[in-house]
Structure formats: C-alpha cells, structure tokens
Design an enzyme around this catalytic site. Structure first.
Site, mmCIF file in Angstrom:
data_model
loop_
_atom_site.group_PDB
_atom_site.id
_atom_site.type_symbol
_atom_site.label_atom_id
_atom_site.label_comp_id
_atom_site.label_asym_id
_atom_site.label_seq_id
_atom_site.Cartn_x
_atom_site.Cartn_y
_atom_site.Cartn_z
ATOM 1 N N ASP A 6 30.868 -2.055 13.572
ATOM 2 C CA ASP A 6 30.826 -0.600 13.320
ATOM 3 C C ASP A 6 32.034 0.111 13.923
ATOM 4 O OD1 ASP A 6 28.473 -0.650 11.870
ATOM 5 O OD2 ASP A 6 27.210 -0.364 13.635
ATOM 6 N N ARG A 19 23.573 -0.614 0.901
ATOM 7 C CA ARG A 19 24.620 -0.688 -0.125
ATOM 8 C C ARG A 19 25.559 -1.871 0.118
ATOM 9 N NH1 ARG A 19 23.746 4.940 -0.092
ATOM 10 N NH2 ARG A 19 23.048 5.551 -2.150
ATOM 11 N N THR A 34 20.643 -5.250 9.965
ATOM 12 C CA THR A 34 20.555 -3.806 10.123
ATOM 13 C C THR A 34 19.204 -3.475 10.744
ATOM 14 O OG1 THR A 34 20.851 -1.712 8.946
ATOM 15 C CG2 THR A 34 19.814 -3.504 7.698
ATOM 16 N N LYS A 45 19.126 -5.266 15.019
ATOM 17 C CA LYS A 45 20.441 -5.450 15.649
ATOM 18 C C LYS A 45 20.351 -5.947 17.102
ATOM 19 C CE LYS A 45 22.928 -2.058 12.855
ATOM 20 N NZ LYS A 45 23.887 -0.946 12.864
ATOM 21 N N GLY A 53 22.715 8.699 20.173
ATOM 22 C CA GLY A 53 21.773 7.722 19.628
ATOM 23 C C GLY A 53 22.436 6.368 19.474
ATOM 24 N N GLY A 54 21.736 5.477 18.755
ATOM 25 C CA GLY A 54 22.261 4.125 18.562
ATOM 26 C C GLY A 54 23.621 4.143 17.897
HETATM 27 P P1 ATR Z 1 20.881 6.952 15.494
HETATM 28 O O1 ATR Z 1 20.526 5.616 16.059
HETATM 29 O O2 ATR Z 1 21.012 6.948 13.997
HETATM 30 O O3 ATR Z 1 22.058 7.582 16.154
HETATM 31 P P2 ATR Z 1 18.884 8.391 17.027
HETATM 32 O O4 ATR Z 1 18.864 7.366 18.071
HETATM 33 O O5 ATR Z 1 17.584 8.955 16.552
HETATM 34 O O6 ATR Z 1 19.585 7.881 15.714
HETATM 35 O O7 ATR Z 1 19.839 9.572 17.492
HETATM 36 C C1 ATR Z 1 19.969 10.741 16.774
HETATM 37 C C2 ATR Z 1 20.959 11.667 17.484
HETATM 38 O O8 ATR Z 1 20.916 12.935 16.841
HETATM 39 C C3 ATR Z 1 20.610 11.929 18.940
HETATM 40 O O9 ATR Z 1 21.804 12.176 19.636
HETATM 41 C C4 ATR Z 1 19.766 13.193 18.836
HETATM 42 O O10 ATR Z 1 19.690 13.954 20.012
HETATM 43 P P3 ATR Z 1 18.586 13.595 21.143
HETATM 44 O O11 ATR Z 1 19.094 12.382 21.873
HETATM 45 O O12 ATR Z 1 18.518 14.789 21.987
HETATM 46 O O13 ATR Z 1 17.297 13.312 20.387
HETATM 47 C C5 ATR Z 1 20.531 13.936 17.774
HETATM 48 N N1 ATR Z 1 19.736 14.967 17.096
HETATM 49 C C6 ATR Z 1 18.852 14.763 16.083
HETATM 50 N N2 ATR Z 1 18.315 15.937 15.696
HETATM 51 C C7 ATR Z 1 18.861 16.898 16.481
HETATM 52 C C8 ATR Z 1 18.719 18.328 16.574
HETATM 53 N N3 ATR Z 1 17.890 18.989 15.777
HETATM 54 N N4 ATR Z 1 19.449 18.982 17.512
HETATM 55 C C9 ATR Z 1 20.308 18.306 18.314
HETATM 56 N N5 ATR Z 1 20.492 16.965 18.274
HETATM 57 C C10 ATR Z 1 19.779 16.271 17.367
#
Ligand code: ATR
Length: 285
Positions: A111, A23, A71, A75, A138-139
């Site tokens: 960010d 967006r 993006t 990155k 996560g990231g």
């Molecule tokens: P992003 O870069 O968008 O943050 P990511 O690296 O896939 O995406 O991270 C997603 C986050 O959501 C992580 O903290 C993940 O936990 P894990 O490190 O244990 O994978 C968390 N997450 C996603 N689905 C989850 C679920 N069902 N229960 C608990 N944590 C979840």
C-alpha cells in the site's frame, strides 16, 4: 537456459471476506492479457475460520497458487502466518501480498508503494516538502505514514478525531510522527506541502466539515486514499480552493504492481488504459 516456470501458467488470488467488490482481478487480468501471459488471478472468498487452512494449503503447494493478495479481514493474520514477512509488514503488523519462494511463504505490504508511486506519477517532486499532514489514524493511514516517513519527509502530523489512536501511531512510527486532535488542524497545516485524507469524512451521508486549505504551503498537494467517488468531498473542497489534487485510484493501481511481478515474473505498467478500465467498472457499480 530454459526456465520452465516462464512457460507454465501461474495462479494468484485475492482472499477476503467478503471479496466480491475487489477490483484486483480486473487489474491483474488486464495485465495478464496485455502481456500475453498464461495464468490466472481469482477471487477467493475465505472466512476468518477458514483462513489458516487456506494458508497452509498455499504453503504446501496443494492449492496450486504462487501467491496472492489478502484484504479485509485477513491482513493481520496473513502477516502472522507468513514464514518471511519483510520489514514493512513487521512494522505495520499487516501484509497484503504473499508469495512462495523456496517453499517459504513471504509477505509484504504494497500500500505504501502504491501511495508513493501514485504521487510520483501525478506530481513529480511532491516529496521536496518537509511537512505532511495525514488526516485519520485507522488501518489505512498506517501504510501512508510509513511510506511518507521512509521517503524522507521530516515532520509528519497525524490528525485524528480520537487523539489516542493518533498517539498509538506516533509511538509506532517514531519521532518524526506527531499526534493531534482535530482542533490542531489549522495550526499543523501551516506550511505543509502534502495533505492526505485517509478517513471516510463526508462519505457517510453526513456533510463533510469545511476545511480551510489556505495554511498549506504554496504548491501543496491534497490527496485522498479513498477513490470511490474519485472526487471525494475533501478533494472537491481542495480543488475549489485552488489546490492541486491527486485522487486515490492510482494508489490502487500502483499497489498491485509488486505482487504481479512476484507471481508472474514481469513488472507491469500502470497506464491510462488500465485507469480507464477501472473507471468504466466503477460507473457500472
Ligand atoms: P480504515 O481502516 O479504513 O482507515 P477505520 O479504522 O475505521 O478505517 O478508520 C477510519 C478513520 O476515519 C479514523 O481515523 C476515524 O477517526 P476515529 O479514529 O476517531 O474513529 C476517521 N473518521 C471516520 N468518521 C469520522 C468522522 N465523522 N469524523 C472524524 N473522523 C472520522
């Protein structure tokens, strides 16, 4: 003195793969029009194999861009290829904003700025708390941890399903940051003034687990960096429990401000008109 750069059109981009959902062109296009500036901001779908070539054409001036956003999945590579990444990018190992200065490619990550500016606008004084809880490692959580730490919050508790990922971040971001598994949530939430969700919990068709926000401090704020939907399952729960909530759309809008200023020379304003524009777009898709 007349500066020719003020009158000639400048061009910026968002590079991603895929990039069609971004967006950012809507945000920057709105500001260009509103400020009456000649210039453009366009989507550039660049595959990982093509990204280094894209950056080298940017550096040489051949592409005609002043800079742009990067993006997923570029990155980290953008950070590595930049000539002058700033300290924020260095610590994150990732950059989302690039611009040319004296023929050198500079990089930052906006960010964290977006996250803070969103809270500052919605809940001024939110940063008087000593304790924050950040769900997810996560990231997306990295810039949030860095920003909350740099704002001066003394204790930051990162809670994640996979505790090893939370530990990596605690190591990276220093002694104010503590790592925990999900089981510790109720304990570390005690007295926290800020609760941030950075996960997609409850958004993947699975029901969101029940969160109890009662251990948080009086007046605590619950926010989410996900903005589709605006009221995420976690924000909905927090609101139902009488907590103040801040949605994540403002983070998207505010993170765009520093880039626009670098490329086009004017600091734009995030206002309701812009928010309504993006909300209308979200309804269409
Ligand atoms: P992003 O870069 O968008 O943050 P990511 O690296 O896939 O995406 O991270 C997603 C986050 O959501 C992580 O903290 C993940 O936990 P894990 O490190 O244990 O994978 C968390 N997450 C996603 N689905 C989850 C679920 N069902 N229960 C608990 N944590 C979840």
């Amino acid at each position: 003195m007349h500066d020719s750069r003020e009158t000639s059109a400048r061009h910026a981009f968002v590079a991603g793969y895929p990039v069609r959902h971004s967006r950012s062109p809507l945000i920057h296009g709105h500001w260009l029009e509103k400020l009456g500036l000649a210039g453009s901001y366009t989507r550039q779908e660049i595959s990982p194999e093509d990204f280094a070539g894209f950056v080298s054409r940017l550096k040489s001036g051949e592409s005609g861009f002043t800079g742009g956003n990067v993006t997923i999945p570029h990155k980290e590579t953008a950070f590595r290829l930049a000539d002058r990444p700033d300290a924020l990018s260095e610590e994150l190992g990732a950059s989302n904003t690039l611009w040319l200065e004296d023929g050198r490619l500079c990089a930052t990550n906006t960010d964290g700025h977006g996250f803070l500016a969103n809270l500052d606008a919605a809940m001024p004084g939110w940063d008087r708390t000593d304790r924050a809880v950040i769900l997810g490692a996560g990231g997306a959580s990295r810039a949030v941890i860095q920003a909350v730490r740099d704002r001066g919050v003394r204790e930051i508790h990162v809670v994640n399903r996979t505790v090893a990922r939370a530990r990596e971040l605690a190591d990276r971001f220093g002694p104010k940051v503590h790592a925990h598994g999900m089981g510790a949530l109720a304990e570390v939430a005690k007295g926290a003034g800020l609760f941030v969700n950075t996960t997609s919990l409850g958004m993947d068709g699975e029901p969101a687990p029940d969160f109890d926000f009662s251990p948080l401090a009086d007046g605590a704020i619950v926010t989410d960096i996900v903005y589709v939907p605006l009221m995420t399952p976690i924000l909905r729960q927090a609101a139902a429990q009488g907590r103040a909530t801040v949605d994540g759309l403002g983070m998207l809008l505010h993170q765009a401000v520093p880039g626009f200023e670098k490329w086009f020379g004017v600091r734009p304003v995030v206002d309701d008109e812009l928010r309504r524009l993006i909300l209308a777009d979200m309804e269409k898709h």
